[in-house]
Design a protein around this motif. Structure first.
Motif: not given
Length: 177
Positions: A38-45, A62-76
């Motif tokens: 997604d797109f966030k204007l002033l904080t990380p996506n 080896a194990c490969t995993y994909t995880a969600h990383e929240k952006g926004g102010v809390a993510g920043m």
């Protein structure tokens, strides 16, 4: 301008000790890539991040995993609670054997391969290892837990132990306690 730079330095200094990703494997997971969701204007996506981690006990897996990383102010600031949804795939990339120096070490069903923090205090993601002795394959499961209430979200991957380079395949049953 100086105020913005000061705030950025304070944010990085504050977030560094709390950032998610404190892995238990020796070197931790390797980040392969991230894609914004997604797109966030002033904080990380918000992003999906794909990592690879070697099994710290078993060479050739080896194990490969994909995880969600929240952006926004809390993510920043590194204080966002990450979601529990994580996908997992594991594969053989060389001869499978216990790591050098660990020949006498055996593992229990469900031993942890890696643990990673997914929130500031209470939530962790884990990858656990087991052995299907009947089919001679390693079984990996990713899940998250939380101090008060965990999540049923999980993913499972298997690695059938195959011969490599003409050598006889290892038997995972020899490694289980």
């Amino acid at each position: 301008m100086k105020t913005c730079r000061f705030l950025a330095i304070v944010a990085v200094a504050f977030a560094a000790p709390f950032s998610a990703g404190a892995a238990s494997a020796q070197e931790g997971p390797d980040l392969i890539f991230r894609k914004s969701t997604d797109f966030k204007l002033l904080t990380p996506n918000d992003k999906l991040a794909t990592y690879v981690v070697d099994d710290p006990l078993i060479d050739g897996v080896a194990c490969t995993y994909t995880a969600h990383e929240k952006g926004g102010v809390a993510g920043m600031f590194g204080v966002a609670e990450q979601t529990s949804e994580v996908s997992l795939a594991c594969s053989q990339y060389g001869p499978i054997r216990l790591r050098a120096g660990k020949e006498k070490e055996k593992f229990s069903q469900g031993d942890l391969v890696i643990s990673e923090r997914r929130s500031l205090l209470f939530k962790q993601m884990h990858i656990a290892r087991g052995c299907d002795t009947k089919r001679n394959m390693l079984v990996y499961m990713v899940y998250s837990d939380k101090l008060v209430e965990g999540s049923p979200e999980n993913s499972t991957a298997t690695v059938a132990i195959q011969p490599w380079g003409g050598a006889e395949p290892a038997k995972c049953s020899d490694w289980v306690k």
